[in-house]
Design an enzyme around this catalytic site. Structure first.
Site, PDB file in Angstrom:
ATOM      1  CB  SER A  56      -1.151   0.067   1.020  1.00 30.04           C
ATOM      2  OG  SER A  56      -1.835   1.082   1.095  1.00 30.04           O
TER       3      SER A  56
ATOM      4  CG  ASP B 144      -6.229  -3.995  -3.542  1.00 27.67           C
ATOM      5  OD1 ASP B 144      -7.071  -3.294  -3.818  1.00 27.67           O
ATOM      6  OD2 ASP B 144      -5.580  -3.786  -3.462  1.00 27.67           O
TER       7      ASP B 144
ATOM      8  CG  HIS C 171      -5.515  -2.830   0.162  1.00 22.84           C
ATOM      9  ND1 HIS C 171      -4.975  -2.251  -1.259  1.00 22.84           N
ATOM     10  CD2 HIS C 171      -5.123  -1.885   1.774  1.00 22.84           C
ATOM     11  CE1 HIS C 171      -3.766  -1.300  -1.096  1.00 22.84           C
ATOM     12  NE2 HIS C 171      -3.682  -0.994   0.936  1.00 22.84           N
TER      13      HIS C 171
END
EC number: 2.3.1.31
Length: 487
Positions: free
Chosen positions: A150, A313, A346
């Site tokens: 991320s 995601d 995610h």
């Protein structure tokens, strides 16, 4: 094979030796960075772990008295992908954070009060420069790898651009080469929730009276983006929380509502609202493209890359990782791509430890020929007959037989196909049918090299030899999946 945690750890704090020159034009002095270290450094084995948006330096092990390990303990430790018996792993809290590193909640030496919104606006680049200065102060002159998911993946990619000769490998997980309009929109809503809380007071609030309501709302909204439709259907469905029927009001009724409320309430206990503003704005500014081109933006990179996406995601969809891959391959960089298959959205990069350990472990510490070869295979003297070779191959159920000289060195190889052809050719001596120019490999070589040699020479086995050309083992296509290794 996964083993134990790194055990009890402590967070350390380091004051940078020089001021930081920030992208906004400000020179920031007295910067402190919180970090943790796992494993011993040997000068070439250091791996830097970059945390996601609201993470911290406590990536692995346990703080004294804690029962919950660090946020990425599943892949850091002895025998795991980031093997602390092999590597020295360092995790640092980002500049602008609130878990020990200098940020808006830190004391401004000029006033003796928290910076608040007088803290300069920072960028991902500034975070990376702070990490680089930390490492230099610690006497670390190169990195074996930088890894992050991320926002941590953004830092990893920024490292490849800012300090291309400093880092050898980059692992970017569930991230992108730039921040998209959708990401900016989510950040804007989160900041609006905080800044519309009366307790925010322009960023000047006491520690005991933070704008927790706004921060909680920001977290609730953000947490939705970390999940997936499938994971929410599985985890919550339309179930009600502690009741059997609708209440026909506006209290929390659904399980998913209760979950998000809990996420918001617990988050405010560990995070600073102003830090949330600064870090999300840093994410907004992240953009590695140059003249609108990611290929041009990554042209100066030198590292080897592993780019990983998560199948479900929708915050950082796989296409964003594939864009990075396209830019890297266009620049002729050595890069691999993998997709974690996960229903968790995610958050999959924090939850799918088994897949991550395999994918990352193979990139950092690839399996070698020694891991798959057959040790001490049968061999035959070059003066032997074809009949003796055939009997030996039948007895051991093998299709490839090394032929050795009187001093034990490899002089050729014979296959079951050679034996079959010898009947038609009426050959008697082994030397007449064996292949003398043998393609060999050594046990420390990579499986990727072995696969490419097999493909290039259209062969299905490789004798494994030492420096003196003595046979140590055999590697065959039966134990090496050519398609998987090449992929």
């Amino acid at each position: 094979m996964l083993q134990d945690s790194v055990g009890e750890v402590t967070t350390k704090y380091h004051a940078l030796s020089v001021p930081l020159s920030l992208e906004c034009g400000v020179s920031l002095s007295g910067v402190r960075i919180a970090y943790e270290r796992y494993g011993r450094a040997d000068g070439k084995n250091v791996i830097l772990v970059c945390h996601p948006l609201t993470g911290d330096a406590h990536a692995a092990g346990f703080h004294k008295g804690d029962t919950k390990p660090g946020w990425w303990d599943g892949i850091i430790g002895p025998g795991k992908a980031l093997d602390t018996n092999r590597y020295c792993v360092i995790a640092a809290n980002v500049l602008g954070g609130c878990k020990g590193s200098t940020g808006p909640s830190s004391e401004d030496p000029a006033t003796g009060k928290p910076y608040g919104t007088t803290f300069p606006v920072i960028t991902i680049r500034d975070m990376v420069h702070a990490e680089h200065q930390l490492l230099e102060d610690l006497g670390i002159s190169e990195l074996y790898a930088v890894i992050g998911g991320s926002m941590g993946g953004m830092q990893a990619m920024q490292w490849s651009v800012e300090f291309p000769s400093f880092v050898r490998r980059i692992i970017c997980i569930a991230s992108a080469g730039y921040t998209t309009p959708m990401h900016i929109a989510f950040g804007a809503v989160g900041r609006a929730a905080i800044m519309s809380d009366p307790e925010w007071n322009g960023g000047n609030y006491p520690a005991e009276k933070k704008p927790n309501h706004g921060l909680s709302l920001a977290r609730m909204m953000a947490h939705i983006t970390y999940l997936s439709d499938e994971s929410m259907r599985t985890k919550f469905g339309r179930r009600l929380q502690k009741q059997d029927a609708f209440g026909y009001g506006f209290d929390t009724e659904f399980s998913v509502e209760s979950y998000l409320q809990h996420q918001g309430e617990t988050f405010v206990e560990r995070f600073d609202p102003n830090s949330y503003l600064y870090i999300t704005r840093a994410v907004d500014y992240y953009d590695l493209t140059k003249n609108g081109s990611l290929t041009e933006g990554l042209a100066a990179t030198q590292a080897k890359f592993l780019i990983i996406s998560v199948s479900s995601d929708w915050l950082y969809p796989p296409y964003l990782s594939q864009e990075i891959m396209l830019a890297l391959t266009t620049n002729n960089r050595e890069a691999r791509y993998a997709e974690i298959v996960s229903p968790h959205g995610h958050d999959g990069f924090l939850l799918e430890n088994a897949q991550l350990n395999y994918i990352v472990g193979q990139f950092l510490t690839p399996m070698t020929v020694e891991d798959l070869m057959t040790n001490n295979p049968p061999s035959i003297q070059e003066t032997s007959s074809i009949r003796e070779a055939a009997e030996l191959m039948i007895g051991h159920e093998i299709n490839h037989l090394p032929v050795v000289s009187g001093n034990g060195t490899l002089s050729g190889i014979v296959t079951s196909w050679d034996i079959a052809k010898s009947v038609a050719g009426d050959f008697q001596d082994l030397a007449e049918i064996m292949t003398k120019d043998v393609i060999t490999i050594q046990r420390s070589d990579s499986l990727r090299l072995a696969a490419s040699l097999m493909e290039k020479h259209a062969i299905s086995a490789l004798p494994v030899v030492d420096d003196s050309n003595h046979v140590l083992g055999m590697l065959t296509s039966e134990t090496l999946s050519l398609s998987e290794v090449l992929q």
